[in-house]
Design a protein around this motif. Structure first.
Motif, PDB file in Angstrom:
ATOM      1  N   SER A 118       0.823  -1.224   0.000  1.00  0.00           N
ATOM      2  CA  SER A 118       0.000   0.000   0.000  1.00  0.00           C
ATOM      3  C   SER A 118       0.852   1.266   0.000  1.00  0.00           C
ATOM      4  O   SER A 118       0.500   2.245  -0.655  1.00  0.00           O
ATOM      5  CB  SER A 118      -0.939   0.017   1.203  1.00  0.00           C
ATOM      6  N   GLY A 119       1.960   1.263   0.753  1.00  0.00           N
ATOM      7  CA  GLY A 119       2.832   2.438   0.776  1.00  0.00           C
ATOM      8  C   GLY A 119       2.131   3.696   1.239  1.00  0.00           C
ATOM      9  O   GLY A 119       2.464   4.794   0.795  1.00  0.00           O
ATOM     10  N   THR A 120       1.164   3.557   2.134  1.00  0.00           N
ATOM     11  CA  THR A 120       0.383   4.712   2.577  1.00  0.00           C
ATOM     12  C   THR A 120       1.271   5.818   3.121  1.00  0.00           C
ATOM     13  O   THR A 120       1.077   6.996   2.815  1.00  0.00           O
ATOM     14  CB  THR A 120      -0.624   4.280   3.655  1.00  0.00           C
ATOM     15  N   PHE A 121       2.277   5.445   3.917  1.00  0.00           N
ATOM     16  CA  PHE A 121       3.139   6.441   4.554  1.00  0.00           C
ATOM     17  C   PHE A 121       3.882   7.279   3.520  1.00  0.00           C
ATOM     18  O   PHE A 121       4.211   8.439   3.762  1.00  0.00           O
ATOM     19  CB  PHE A 121       4.159   5.743   5.464  1.00  0.00           C
ATOM     20  N   PHE A 122       4.167   6.689   2.354  1.00  0.00           N
ATOM     21  CA  PHE A 122       4.972   7.361   1.341  1.00  0.00           C
ATOM     22  C   PHE A 122       4.293   8.639   0.878  1.00  0.00           C
ATOM     23  O   PHE A 122       4.956   9.662   0.660  1.00  0.00           O
ATOM     24  CB  PHE A 122       5.198   6.416   0.161  1.00  0.00           C
ATOM     25  N   ALA A 123       2.980   8.592   0.750  1.00  0.00           N
ATOM     26  CA  ALA A 123       2.228   9.794   0.365  1.00  0.00           C
ATOM     27  C   ALA A 123       1.953  10.675   1.567  1.00  0.00           C
ATOM     28  O   ALA A 123       1.965  11.900   1.464  1.00  0.00           O
ATOM     29  CB  ALA A 123       0.915   9.393  -0.310  1.00  0.00           C
ATOM     30  N   GLN A 124       1.689  10.065   2.722  1.00  0.00           N
ATOM     31  CA  GLN A 124       1.377  10.854   3.904  1.00  0.00           C
ATOM     32  C   GLN A 124       2.564  11.676   4.375  1.00  0.00           C
ATOM     33  O   GLN A 124       2.393  12.728   4.987  1.00  0.00           O
ATOM     34  CB  GLN A 124       0.887   9.944   5.025  1.00  0.00           C
ATOM     35  N   SER A 125       3.783  11.201   4.115  1.00  0.00           N
ATOM     36  CA  SER A 125       4.968  11.962   4.497  1.00  0.00           C
ATOM     37  C   SER A 125       5.189  13.153   3.576  1.00  0.00           C
ATOM     38  O   SER A 125       5.953  14.062   3.898  1.00  0.00           O
ATOM     39  CB  SER A 125       6.207  11.069   4.478  1.00  0.00           C
ATOM     40  N   ASN A 126       4.532  13.133   2.433  1.00  0.00           N
ATOM     41  CA  ASN A 126       4.653  14.232   1.473  1.00  0.00           C
ATOM     42  C   ASN A 126       3.371  14.303   0.652  1.00  0.00           C
ATOM     43  O   ASN A 126       3.264  13.665  -0.395  1.00  0.00           O
ATOM     44  CB  ASN A 126       5.863  14.008   0.555  1.00  0.00           C
ATOM     45  N   PRO A 127       2.368  15.063   1.135  1.00  0.00           N
ATOM     46  CA  PRO A 127       1.081  15.130   0.430  1.00  0.00           C
ATOM     47  C   PRO A 127       1.197  15.568  -1.026  1.00  0.00           C
ATOM     48  O   PRO A 127       0.299  15.302  -1.819  1.00  0.00           O
ATOM     49  CB  PRO A 127       0.288  16.146   1.262  1.00  0.00           C
ATOM     50  N   ARG A 128       2.302  16.223  -1.392  1.00  0.00           N
ATOM     51  CA  ARG A 128       2.512  16.652  -2.774  1.00  0.00           C
ATOM     52  C   ARG A 128       3.410  15.666  -3.523  1.00  0.00           C
ATOM     53  O   ARG A 128       4.104  16.026  -4.457  1.00  0.00           O
ATOM     54  CB  ARG A 128       3.127  18.053  -2.798  1.00  0.00           C
ATOM     55  N   VAL A 129       3.363  14.397  -3.085  1.00  0.00           N
ATOM     56  CA  VAL A 129       4.276  13.413  -3.652  1.00  0.00           C
ATOM     57  C   VAL A 129       4.097  13.273  -5.161  1.00  0.00           C
ATOM     58  O   VAL A 129       5.084  13.166  -5.902  1.00  0.00           O
ATOM     59  CB  VAL A 129       4.109  12.048  -2.951  1.00  0.00           C
ATOM     60  N   ALA A 130       2.854  13.276  -5.646  1.00  0.00           N
ATOM     61  CA  ALA A 130       2.623  13.138  -7.093  1.00  0.00           C
ATOM     62  C   ALA A 130       3.234  14.318  -7.839  1.00  0.00           C
ATOM     63  O   ALA A 130       3.870  14.141  -8.890  1.00  0.00           O
ATOM     64  CB  ALA A 130       1.134  13.020  -7.382  1.00  0.00           C
ATOM     65  N   HIS A 131       3.045  15.505  -7.300  1.00  0.00           N
ATOM     66  CA  HIS A 131       3.620  16.700  -7.933  1.00  0.00           C
ATOM     67  C   HIS A 131       5.141  16.588  -7.994  1.00  0.00           C
ATOM     68  O   HIS A 131       5.762  16.891  -9.019  1.00  0.00           O
ATOM     69  CB  HIS A 131       3.216  17.949  -7.138  1.00  0.00           C
ATOM     70  N   THR A 132       5.745  16.137  -6.884  1.00  0.00           N
ATOM     71  CA  THR A 132       7.199  15.997  -6.846  1.00  0.00           C
ATOM     72  C   THR A 132       7.678  14.960  -7.847  1.00  0.00           C
ATOM     73  O   THR A 132       8.679  15.161  -8.541  1.00  0.00           O
ATOM     74  CB  THR A 132       7.657  15.610  -5.433  1.00  0.00           C
ATOM     75  N   LEU A 133       6.984  13.822  -7.925  1.00  0.00           N
ATOM     76  CA  LEU A 133       7.369  12.777  -8.864  1.00  0.00           C
ATOM     77  C   LEU A 133       7.269  13.268 -10.308  1.00  0.00           C
ATOM     78  O   LEU A 133       8.154  13.004 -11.128  1.00  0.00           O
ATOM     79  CB  LEU A 133       6.487  11.547  -8.665  1.00  0.00           C
ATOM     80  N   ILE A 134       6.202  13.989 -10.605  1.00  0.00           N
ATOM     81  CA  ILE A 134       6.036  14.517 -11.961  1.00  0.00           C
ATOM     82  C   ILE A 134       7.135  15.527 -12.282  1.00  0.00           C
ATOM     83  O   ILE A 134       7.671  15.550 -13.398  1.00  0.00           O
ATOM     84  CB  ILE A 134       4.637  15.146 -12.121  1.00  0.00           C
ATOM     85  N   GLU A 135       7.493  16.349 -11.304  1.00  0.00           N
ATOM     86  CA  GLU A 135       8.573  17.307 -11.514  1.00  0.00           C
ATOM     87  C   GLU A 135       9.895  16.593 -11.756  1.00  0.00           C
ATOM     88  O   GLU A 135      10.680  16.985 -12.623  1.00  0.00           O
ATOM     89  CB  GLU A 135       8.689  18.222 -10.296  1.00  0.00           C
ATOM     90  N   ARG A 136      10.162  15.519 -11.008  1.00  0.00           N
ATOM     91  CA  ARG A 136      11.379  14.737 -11.238  1.00  0.00           C
ATOM     92  C   ARG A 136      11.369  14.153 -12.654  1.00  0.00           C
ATOM     93  O   ARG A 136      12.396  14.108 -13.326  1.00  0.00           O
ATOM     94  CB  ARG A 136      11.488  13.602 -10.213  1.00  0.00           C
ATOM     95  N   ALA A 137      10.190  13.696 -13.093  1.00  0.00           N
ATOM     96  CA  ALA A 137      10.073  13.139 -14.444  1.00  0.00           C
ATOM     97  C   ALA A 137      10.341  14.205 -15.498  1.00  0.00           C
ATOM     98  O   ALA A 137      10.988  13.939 -16.515  1.00  0.00           O
ATOM     99  CB  ALA A 137       8.687  12.532 -14.628  1.00  0.00           C
ATOM    100  N   ARG A 138       9.854  15.404 -15.267  1.00  0.00           N
ATOM    101  CA  ARG A 138      10.096  16.501 -16.208  1.00  0.00           C
ATOM    102  C   ARG A 138      11.575  16.830 -16.318  1.00  0.00           C
ATOM    103  O   ARG A 138      12.041  17.313 -17.351  1.00  0.00           O
ATOM    104  CB  ARG A 138       9.313  17.741 -15.773  1.00  0.00           C
ATOM    105  N   GLN A 139      12.302  16.554 -15.229  1.00  0.00           N
ATOM    106  CA  GLN A 139      13.740  16.804 -15.235  1.00  0.00           C
ATOM    107  C   GLN A 139      14.530  15.618 -15.787  1.00  0.00           C
ATOM    108  O   GLN A 139      15.759  15.635 -15.780  1.00  0.00           O
ATOM    109  CB  GLN A 139      14.209  17.121 -13.815  1.00  0.00           C
ATOM    110  N   GLY A 140      13.813  14.567 -16.234  1.00  0.00           N
ATOM    111  CA  GLY A 140      14.478  13.462 -16.907  1.00  0.00           C
ATOM    112  C   GLY A 140      14.483  12.139 -16.190  1.00  0.00           C
ATOM    113  O   GLY A 140      14.980  11.136 -16.726  1.00  0.00           O
ATOM    114  N   ALA A 141      13.946  12.076 -14.967  1.00  0.00           N
ATOM    115  CA  ALA A 141      13.937  10.819 -14.224  1.00  0.00           C
ATOM    116  C   ALA A 141      12.810   9.907 -14.718  1.00  0.00           C
ATOM    117  O   ALA A 141      11.758  10.373 -15.155  1.00  0.00           O
ATOM    118  CB  ALA A 141      13.768  11.080 -12.728  1.00  0.00           C
ATOM    119  N   ARG A 142      13.040   8.602 -14.628  1.00  0.00           N
ATOM    120  CA  ARG A 142      12.013   7.619 -14.944  1.00  0.00           C
ATOM    121  C   ARG A 142      11.340   7.201 -13.639  1.00  0.00           C
ATOM    122  O   ARG A 142      12.018   6.809 -12.686  1.00  0.00           O
ATOM    123  CB  ARG A 142      12.622   6.400 -15.615  1.00  0.00           C
ATOM    124  N   ILE A 143      10.007   7.275 -13.588  1.00  0.00           N
ATOM    125  CA  ILE A 143       9.253   6.994 -12.370  1.00  0.00           C
ATOM    126  C   ILE A 143       8.467   5.693 -12.545  1.00  0.00           C
ATOM    127  O   ILE A 143       7.660   5.569 -13.477  1.00  0.00           O
ATOM    128  CB  ILE A 143       8.263   8.134 -12.034  1.00  0.00           C
TER     129      ILE A 143
END
Length: 257
Positions: A118-143
């Protein structure tokens, strides 16, 4: 040119610096003010960059610790083992400082892989986790985000082993997935569901890997975490990375109901 010192976690984040900040309740931004540098510079220090000597002295004084504790002298490489992958260990997942999670996530430039039920804590530790992941992807990272399939036998069995209700873990997975809907339409981002018996939760950020082993009958949060750095292609790091790839290959793309 920097002095010949290395951070407390070679090739990864500076675990000691992050831990001291967490224990003192001091925000990383305060170091930027004390040292008169940009906050992004402090972020690089947390990510493993070694500061200029005068900044090291100021940080150590501000945090009331020895400079050598935060940035130990380099060990003679001729006398030191060259394949030491274990950077840090934690008694349980809660002991991993939140700043460590955020720094690893924010500094990854090539690859972020997450394997959980489930990884519930992963999002709860950073409510903007999706935004951060998308930003990392825009900078060239594979998610690549891989969650348990709520209807799989593995999820049912895991919930039963932990003494949860018949649909409790499945419900947690469904709730966790809601955070990641924005990734479905983002380039370089994928979300899949697996039905594998999960022996470890894995969190990879470039050449740093957090491994959360699963102990039978206990929630993953109560289990240890150890941090690895990749030093060659035949070590622990690559064994875990290959296990992720094998599970990912059989996992199915997440299609929301």
């Amino acid at each position: 040119m920097l002095d010949p010192v290395t951070s407390a976690s070679i090739g990864g984040v500076n675990v000691r610096l992050q831990t001291v900040l967490h224990q003192r309740g001091i925000a990383p931004e305060s170091l930027a003010v004390v040292c008169e540098v940009d906050p992004k510079t402090v972020g690089r220090w947390l990510g493993g960059r070694v500061p200029h000597p005068r900044h090291r002295r100021r940080v150590a004084h501000h945090l009331r610790v020895e400079e050598r504790f935060l940035w130990p002298p380099v060990v003679d490489e001729r006398a030191a083992p060259t394949n030491v992958e274990l950077v840090a260990t934690y008694h349980n997942r809660a002991e991993v400082p939140r700043e460590t999670w955020l720094s690893l996530l924010g500094n990854a430039t090539e690859q972020i892989d997450v394997l959980v039920f489930s990884g519930t804590f992963f999002a709860q530790s950073n409510p903007r986790v999706a935004h951060t992941l998308i930003e990392r992807a825009r900078q060239g990272a594979r998610i690549r985000m891989c969650f348990g399939n709520p209807g799989s036998r593995a999820v049912i069995d895991r919930g039963s082993e932990e003494g949860l209700g018949p649909d409790t873990l499945a419900a947690k997975i469904r709730a966790s997935l809601t955070y990641y809907r924005p990734l479905l339409s983002a380039d370089r981002c994928e979300v899949r569901l697996h039905g594998t018996t999960l022996y470890n939760s894995l969190f990879r950020y470039d050449d740093t890997l957090l491994v959360n082993p699963h102990i039978w009958g206990q929630p993953a949060s109560a289990n240890p975490v150890f941090q690895l750095r990749r030093v060659n292609d035949v070590g622990w790091f690559d064994n875990y990375a290959e296990s992720f790839d094998a599970i990912w290959a059989d996992a199915q793309p997440w299609i929301p109901d």
